[in-house]
Design a protein around this motif. Structure first.
Motif, PDB file in Angstrom:
ATOM      1  N   GLU A  10     -75.123  41.103 -47.456  1.00 20.16           N
ATOM      2  CA  GLU A  10     -74.846  41.828 -46.210  1.00 20.16           C
ATOM      3  C   GLU A  10     -73.447  42.438 -46.225  1.00 20.16           C
ATOM      4  OE1 GLU A  10     -75.679  38.945 -43.154  1.00 20.16           O
ATOM      5  OE2 GLU A  10     -77.838  39.274 -43.292  1.00 20.16           O
ATOM      6  N   TRP A  11     -72.487  41.727 -46.790  1.00 14.61           N
ATOM      7  CA  TRP A  11     -71.132  42.293 -46.901  1.00 14.61           C
ATOM      8  C   TRP A  11     -71.135  43.459 -47.892  1.00 14.61           C
ATOM      9  CZ3 TRP A  11     -67.085  41.472 -43.850  1.00 14.61           C
ATOM     10  CH2 TRP A  11     -67.067  40.336 -43.060  1.00 14.61           C
ATOM     11  N   ALA A  12     -71.830  43.290 -49.018  1.00 18.17           N
ATOM     12  CA  ALA A  12     -71.855  44.332 -50.045  1.00 18.17           C
ATOM     13  C   ALA A  12     -72.521  45.609 -49.545  1.00 18.17           C
ATOM     14  CB  ALA A  12     -72.568  43.823 -51.299  1.00 18.17           C
ATOM     15  N   SER A  13     -73.546  45.470 -48.710  1.00 18.33           N
ATOM     16  CA  SER A  13     -74.239  46.653 -48.181  1.00 18.33           C
ATOM     17  C   SER A  13     -73.581  47.161 -46.895  1.00 18.33           C
ATOM     18  CB  SER A  13     -75.709  46.329 -47.927  1.00 18.33           C
ATOM     19  OG  SER A  13     -75.826  45.374 -46.889  1.00 18.33           O
ATOM     20  N   GLU A  14     -72.468  46.548 -46.524  1.00 19.26           N
ATOM     21  CA  GLU A  14     -71.690  46.909 -45.344  1.00 19.26           C
ATOM     22  C   GLU A  14     -72.450  46.705 -44.034  1.00 19.26           C
ATOM     23  OE1 GLU A  14     -69.881  50.743 -45.988  1.00 19.26           O
ATOM     24  OE2 GLU A  14     -68.651  49.958 -47.612  1.00 19.26           O
ATOM     25  N   GLU A  15     -73.437  45.796 -44.053  1.00 15.42           N
ATOM     26  CA  GLU A  15     -74.091  45.409 -42.803  1.00 15.42           C
ATOM     27  C   GLU A  15     -73.136  44.552 -41.982  1.00 15.42           C
ATOM     28  OE1 GLU A  15     -78.083  43.726 -43.280  1.00 15.42           O
ATOM     29  OE2 GLU A  15     -78.217  44.795 -45.178  1.00 15.42           O
ATOM     30  N   ARG A  16     -72.246  43.851 -42.661  1.00 15.82           N
ATOM     31  CA  ARG A  16     -71.213  43.045 -42.007  1.00 15.82           C
ATOM     32  C   ARG A  16     -69.864  43.665 -42.329  1.00 15.82           C
ATOM     33  NH1 ARG A  16     -72.282  37.247 -40.812  1.00 15.82           N
ATOM     34  NH2 ARG A  16     -74.473  36.908 -41.235  1.00 15.82           N
ATOM     35  N   SER A  17     -68.967  43.583 -41.374  1.00 16.32           N
ATOM     36  CA  SER A  17     -67.607  44.075 -41.606  1.00 16.32           C
ATOM     37  C   SER A  17     -66.672  43.428 -40.605  1.00 16.32           C
ATOM     38  CB  SER A  17     -67.545  45.600 -41.475  1.00 16.32           C
ATOM     39  OG  SER A  17     -67.873  45.980 -40.157  1.00 16.32           O
ATOM     40  N   ILE A  18     -65.408  43.484 -40.909  1.00 14.97           N
ATOM     41  CA  ILE A  18     -64.390  42.980 -39.998  1.00 14.97           C
ATOM     42  C   ILE A  18     -63.821  44.182 -39.272  1.00 14.97           C
ATOM     43  CG2 ILE A  18     -62.155  41.835 -39.814  1.00 14.97           C
ATOM     44  CD1 ILE A  18     -62.917  40.306 -42.386  1.00 14.97           C
ATOM     45  N   PRO A  19     -63.954  44.218 -37.952  1.00 16.43           N
ATOM     46  CA  PRO A  19     -63.437  45.376 -37.224  1.00 16.43           C
ATOM     47  C   PRO A  19     -61.919  45.456 -37.367  1.00 16.43           C
ATOM     48  CG  PRO A  19     -64.322  43.731 -35.699  1.00 16.43           C
ATOM     49  CD  PRO A  19     -64.552  43.225 -37.076  1.00 16.43           C
ATOM     50  N   ALA A  20     -61.437  46.650 -37.520  1.00 17.98           N
ATOM     51  CA  ALA A  20     -59.995  46.869 -37.650  1.00 17.98           C
ATOM     52  C   ALA A  20     -59.590  47.982 -36.710  1.00 17.98           C
ATOM     53  CB  ALA A  20     -59.656  47.244 -39.083  1.00 17.98           C
TER      54      ALA A  20
END
Length: 76
Positions: free
Chosen positions: A35-45
């Motif tokens: 999910e992180w690799a496919s950018e389904e998850r991210s840390i908002p900045a």
């Protein structure tokens, strides 16, 4: 301490005996990684101010500076 796996919510022991913590298994760990690799998850900045194109004055200043360089690479 007991925590819930962030993928399947199964409760697990948070200790040295849980090698995949905070996940319950290698499978949940790999799902999360995918999910992180496919950018389904991210840390908002907070977004930085969007870059703007240089103004005409800035372009002229840069061109004037480059024209003063000794190296012929910068000459027209």
């Amino acid at each position: 301490m007991r925590v819930k796996c962030p993928i399947c919510t199964k409760e697990i022991e948070w200790s040295q005996s849980s090698p995949f913590r905070p996940f319950c298994s290698k499978k949940c760990q790999l799902i999360d990684l995918g999910e992180w690799a496919s950018e389904e998850r991210s840390i908002p900045a907070q977004s930085k101010q969007t870059e703007q194109a240089p103004s005409q004055d800035e372009i002229e200043d840069i061109e004037a500076m480059l024209s003063q360089q000794q190296d012929s690479f910068f000459k027209h």
